[in-house]
Design an enzyme around this catalytic site. Sequence first.
Site, PDB file in Angstrom:
ATOM      1  N   ARG A 157     -10.011   7.310   4.207  1.00  0.00           N
ATOM      2  CA  ARG A 157      -9.269   6.217   3.570  1.00  0.00           C
ATOM      3  C   ARG A 157      -9.016   6.503   2.097  1.00  0.00           C
ATOM      4  O   ARG A 157      -7.975   6.128   1.550  1.00  0.00           O
ATOM      5  CB  ARG A 157     -10.031   4.899   3.740  1.00  0.00           C
ATOM      6  CG  ARG A 157      -9.946   4.379   5.172  1.00  0.00           C
ATOM      7  CD  ARG A 157     -10.976   3.321   5.461  1.00  0.00           C
ATOM      8  NE  ARG A 157     -10.766   2.113   4.706  1.00  0.00           N
ATOM      9  CZ  ARG A 157     -11.709   1.208   4.469  1.00  0.00           C
ATOM     10  NH1 ARG A 157     -12.931   1.393   4.923  1.00  0.00           N
ATOM     11  NH2 ARG A 157     -11.432   0.134   3.785  1.00  0.00           N
ATOM     12  N   ARG A 177       0.824  -1.203   0.000  1.00  0.00           N
ATOM     13  CA  ARG A 177       0.000   0.000   0.000  1.00  0.00           C
ATOM     14  C   ARG A 177       0.860   1.256   0.000  1.00  0.00           C
ATOM     15  O   ARG A 177       0.329   2.365  -0.003  1.00  0.00           O
ATOM     16  CB  ARG A 177      -0.864   0.011   1.251  1.00  0.00           C
ATOM     17  CG  ARG A 177      -2.295  -0.432   1.010  1.00  0.00           C
ATOM     18  CD  ARG A 177      -3.032  -0.251   2.324  1.00  0.00           C
ATOM     19  NE  ARG A 177      -4.446  -0.184   2.161  1.00  0.00           N
ATOM     20  CZ  ARG A 177      -5.262  -1.224   2.252  1.00  0.00           C
ATOM     21  NH1 ARG A 177      -4.784  -2.422   2.419  1.00  0.00           N
ATOM     22  NH2 ARG A 177      -6.562  -1.050   2.152  1.00  0.00           N
TER      23      ARG A 177
HETATM   24  P1  ADP Z   1     -10.075  -2.457   2.004  1.00  0.00           P
HETATM   25  O1  ADP Z   1     -10.148  -3.847   1.455  1.00  0.00           O
HETATM   26  O2  ADP Z   1     -11.412  -1.872   2.210  1.00  0.00           O
HETATM   27  O3  ADP Z   1      -9.181  -1.560   1.231  1.00  0.00           O
HETATM   28  P2  ADP Z   1      -8.373  -3.617   3.990  1.00  0.00           P
HETATM   29  O4  ADP Z   1      -9.083  -4.716   4.665  1.00  0.00           O
HETATM   30  O5  ADP Z   1      -7.410  -3.973   2.914  1.00  0.00           O
HETATM   31  O6  ADP Z   1      -9.454  -2.595   3.451  1.00  0.00           O
HETATM   32  O7  ADP Z   1      -7.591  -2.738   5.042  1.00  0.00           O
HETATM   33  C1  ADP Z   1      -8.231  -2.211   6.192  1.00  0.00           C
HETATM   34  C2  ADP Z   1      -7.224  -1.382   6.955  1.00  0.00           C
HETATM   35  O8  ADP Z   1      -6.140  -2.201   7.390  1.00  0.00           O
HETATM   36  C3  ADP Z   1      -6.571  -0.249   6.177  1.00  0.00           C
HETATM   37  O9  ADP Z   1      -7.362   0.927   6.164  1.00  0.00           O
HETATM   38  C4  ADP Z   1      -5.265  -0.071   6.964  1.00  0.00           C
HETATM   39  O10 ADP Z   1      -5.496   0.639   8.171  1.00  0.00           O
HETATM   40  C5  ADP Z   1      -4.913  -1.495   7.341  1.00  0.00           C
HETATM   41  N1  ADP Z   1      -4.023  -2.123   6.337  1.00  0.00           N
HETATM   42  C6  ADP Z   1      -4.307  -3.207   5.568  1.00  0.00           C
HETATM   43  N2  ADP Z   1      -3.267  -3.516   4.764  1.00  0.00           N
HETATM   44  C7  ADP Z   1      -2.303  -2.591   5.022  1.00  0.00           C
HETATM   45  C8  ADP Z   1      -0.992  -2.356   4.503  1.00  0.00           C
HETATM   46  N3  ADP Z   1      -0.465  -3.117   3.531  1.00  0.00           N
HETATM   47  N4  ADP Z   1      -0.294  -1.295   5.022  1.00  0.00           N
HETATM   48  C9  ADP Z   1      -0.802  -0.517   6.002  1.00  0.00           C
HETATM   49  N5  ADP Z   1      -2.020  -0.696   6.497  1.00  0.00           N
HETATM   50  C10 ADP Z   1      -2.780  -1.704   6.033  1.00  0.00           C
END
Ligand code: ADP
Length: 214
Positions: free
Chosen positions: A171, A88
């Site tokens: 987000r 990310r």
């Molecule tokens: P979505 O699928 O809706 O994008 P995720 O389940 O992937 O949401 O992620 C939810 C939250 O978990 C993110 O908003 C972040 O806070 C955290 N997160 C997930 N993956 C990462 C990552 N690779 N780096 C930093 N934070 C992460």
Amino acid sequence: MKIIMLGAPGAGKGTQAKRIADKWQIPHISTGDIFRANIKEGTELGKEAKKYMDQGALVPDELTVKLLLDRVAKDDCKNGYVLDGFPRTIPQAEVLDKALAELGDTVDFAVNVDVPDENIINRMSGRRACVSCGATYHITYAPTKTEGICDRCGKELILREDDKPETVQKRLEVYHKQTQPLIDYYAKKEILKTVDGTKDMEEVFQDIVAILGA
Ligand code: ADP
Ligand code: ADP
Ligand code: ZN
């Protein structure tokens, strides 16, 4: 085959990653799911991650990277995997590339599921998630057989705390600032493939299958 899913929160990365994982028989690895499982179990990692997730911010790279590298080192990842929600940030992508390079390996495809911000709030407010098995539904576009109950495991579904409109807005900002630069990063490596994520789920999947080469 090693695949990365890119796209805004709610673009459909998880939905498509699960289908890819089923078809190619490779693990679906979602850092968000791993964090949520840790929160549910009350681990130290979960407690730390929750502070950031509830705010709509990213969990710091130090915590995220180690978790991911440990996961992809497991035996079931030998034939590849589909990463959903990682990387990310550019530093996360660099760490992954470096770890793979040390094994003489690379990522094969970065699939960018493209959905404009206007569609995202609607997607998120209707999303229902199963914290037990990681399944995701939508009250309109992917309803369960029984309202509020997971089709796959029978547990109760939740509306994620971070799917409320105020947090989704935050987000999206975080996505544009920290994650969108990865589109260029993978374009330069000539492995970026963009699909139109506004089509219905089945069509998006067919487009992805055509790219990955069924
Ligand atoms: P979505 O699928 O809706 O994008 P995720 O389940 O992937 O949401 O992620 C939810 C939250 O978990 C993110 O908003 C972040 O806070 C955290 N997160 C997930 N993956 C990462 C990552 N690779 N780096 C930093 N934070 C992460
Ligand atoms: P992400 O992992 O990118 O955050 P999800 O796969 O969880 O996104 O999808 C977000 C929400 O939108 C879920 O409720 C899902 O059921 C729904 N959804 C996913 N793909 C589509 C689509 N092509 N059309 C309509 N709704 C979709
Ligand atoms: Zn379930």
